[in-house]
Design an enzyme around this catalytic site. Structure first.
Site, mmCIF file in Angstrom:
data_model
loop_
_atom_site.group_PDB
_atom_site.id
_atom_site.type_symbol
_atom_site.label_atom_id
_atom_site.label_comp_id
_atom_site.label_asym_id
_atom_site.label_seq_id
_atom_site.Cartn_x
_atom_site.Cartn_y
_atom_site.Cartn_z
ATOM 1 N N ARG A 220 0.821 -1.215 0.000
ATOM 2 C CA ARG A 220 0.000 0.000 0.000
ATOM 3 C C ARG A 220 0.857 1.269 0.000
ATOM 4 O O ARG A 220 0.561 2.232 -0.692
ATOM 5 C CB ARG A 220 -0.920 0.023 1.222
ATOM 6 C CG ARG A 220 -2.123 -0.869 1.102
ATOM 7 C CD ARG A 220 -3.004 -0.802 2.329
ATOM 8 N NE ARG A 220 -4.240 -1.527 2.127
ATOM 9 C CZ ARG A 220 -5.361 -1.016 1.637
ATOM 10 N NH1 ARG A 220 -5.387 0.264 1.308
ATOM 11 N NH2 ARG A 220 -6.432 -1.751 1.477
ATOM 12 N N TYR B 86 0.114 -13.565 -0.604
ATOM 13 C CA TYR B 86 0.635 -13.193 -1.912
ATOM 14 C C TYR B 86 1.913 -12.373 -1.744
ATOM 15 O O TYR B 86 2.133 -11.753 -0.693
ATOM 16 C CB TYR B 86 -0.397 -12.420 -2.731
ATOM 17 C CG TYR B 86 -1.041 -11.239 -2.046
ATOM 18 C CD1 TYR B 86 -0.448 -9.981 -2.050
ATOM 19 C CD2 TYR B 86 -2.272 -11.376 -1.405
ATOM 20 C CE1 TYR B 86 -1.051 -8.894 -1.445
ATOM 21 C CE2 TYR B 86 -2.887 -10.300 -0.793
ATOM 22 C CZ TYR B 86 -2.278 -9.056 -0.819
ATOM 23 O OH TYR B 86 -2.886 -7.990 -0.208
ATOM 24 N N ASP C 278 -13.919 5.077 0.634
ATOM 25 C CA ASP C 278 -14.573 4.550 1.831
ATOM 26 C C ASP C 278 -15.521 5.552 2.475
ATOM 27 O O ASP C 278 -16.423 5.154 3.216
ATOM 28 C CB ASP C 278 -13.531 4.114 2.863
ATOM 29 C CG ASP C 278 -12.905 2.775 2.538
ATOM 30 O OD1 ASP C 278 -13.368 2.113 1.584
ATOM 31 O OD2 ASP C 278 -11.939 2.386 3.227
#
Length: 393
Positions: free
Chosen positions: A110, A219, A296
């Site tokens: 991120r 991952y 969001d």
């Protein structure tokens, strides 16, 4: 408002969605100012899944070369049974997938994506970034400028306010009056260097282990140097109405009945902190007056489609495109934005909830799910076209 800084377009929230919106607006020729409450631009959490719908947005912002340097582009998405270790199905993410959707599927850190967006904003003469600006009051008269006041006493007036300030948005109450919805699931995360892993690392796949009331996803990120693990489970303590729920003891108890590979994976997560997962019921509007919600703040969603940041990027692209098309006519921009984005983003919100139920089902539901999963071809994109095709956005 006396002594207020007047800006044409103001964004509250300096996460991925807010940064992308600032950059998209600037590329449409808009002067924009962004306020972030934290003293520095940072992202909480490590792993991020970026579907081709979002990669197309980033490429449109001119950022794909930077993405290529830090992301991993997996060849498969693999579904496994968390209890038995049985392989259920896979989705081919290779050349056929990329050709079909016009972009690859990426996984990355991120903070790497935020850093790329941050640098692009800093490179723009049209973007002003301010840290340490906690918004404490927002008011939007029926006509005229929107007023914003921060905890440090600074004040702003703007003709167009974008609330990109997340799940607990200070801007959202101007548009929607509602409450958070707790899923009753807790999430633990962990990131380790690949060389520190005890078992073989599949560096070419996103591997998802699903079971009754729990899942774990793994991952690679950061050029394949790190492996990200997220373990999620439904809390029995929450179901009993207890205030203290989702702790490490409950994590271990819920995953005790899983296969060896999953139990080893759970040992890799950070136990010092966990996240109680929330969303909101889908809203029928994202705008009010001269205020728009993004990411969001508009449509917080559960993680099961990996689309939280992706939908924020789609929001940003739409706002930038509409600002360019309507040449500063904010009323037309807001109306068009709401018409375009509400059906799309709330549809993803609803599907994320349903997809989580499918992952976590038991009994006859699990039997039917596994029958469907094991019978499908790896290049069957029937159930991803709605999300990833350019025509779907």
């Amino acid at each position: 408002m006396t002594n207020a800084t007047r800006v044409p377009l103001l964004i509250v929230g300096g996460g991925i969605g807010g940064m992308a919106a600032a950059l998209a607006a600037a590329r449409a020729g808009q002067q924009v100012r962004l306020l972030e409450r934290a003293p520095a631009f940072t992202e909480i959490g490590a792993g991020l899944q970026v579907g081709p719908n979002a990669i197309r947005v980033l490429a449109g912002l001119g950022l794909y070369p930077q993405i290529e340097k830090v992301a991993v582009f997996p060849e498969r998405g693999v579904f496994m049974d968390a209890v038995t270790g049985r392989h259920l199905t896979a989705l081919d993410l290779g050349s056929g997938f990329r050709e079909r959707y016009g972009a690859p599927y990426a996984v990355m850190h991120r903070s790497d994506l935020l850093d790329i967006l941050l640098q692009a904003c800093r490179d723009s003469d049209l973007v002003t970034l301010e840290n340490g600006k906690e918004v404490t009051e927002v008011s939007a008269p029926a006509s005229g400028a929107v007023h914003v006041i921060c905890a440090d006493g600074s004040a702003y007036e703007t003709e167009f306010l974008i609330g990109a300030d997340g799940l607990n948005s200070a801007v959202r109450p101007l548009v929607v009056q509602d409450e958070l919805v707790c899923s009753g699931y807790a999430a633990y995360r962990g990131t380790i260097p690949v060389g520190d892993a005890a078992e073989h690392i599949d560096g070419s796949s996103v591997v998802l282990w699903i079971g009754p009331g729990l899942h774990m996803i793994q991952y690679p990120i950061r050029r394949g140097e790190l492996r990200n693990t997220v373990a999620v489970f439904r809390s029995d303590a929450f179901a009993r109405g207890e205030d203290d729920w989702g702790g490490p003891d409950e994590l271990d108890a819920r995953f005790a009945g899983t296969c060896n590979q999953v139990r080893r994976g759970v040992q890799l997560v950070d136990r010092s902190r966990h996240w109680k997962t929330y969303d909101r019921d889908p809203a029928d509007r994202f705008t009010a007056g001269r205020v728009a919600l993004l990411g969001d703040a508009a449509h917080p969603m559960l993680q099961y489609l990996g689309q939280g940041a992706c939908q924020a990027l789609e929001d940003a692209e739409a706002l930038g495109r509409l600002l360019g098309r309507h040449c500063g006519d904010y009323g037309r921009v807001l109306a068009a934005y709401e018409q375009e984005r509400v059906p799309r983003a709330t549809g993803v919100q609803r599907t994320a909830r349903s997809w989580g139920e499918i992952w976590h089902t038991d009994g006859i539901g699990k039997t039917l799910r596994d029958h469907i999963f094991t019978g499908r071809a790896v290049d069957d994109y029937t159930h991803t076209d709605w999300l990833y095709l350019p025509s779907a956005v």
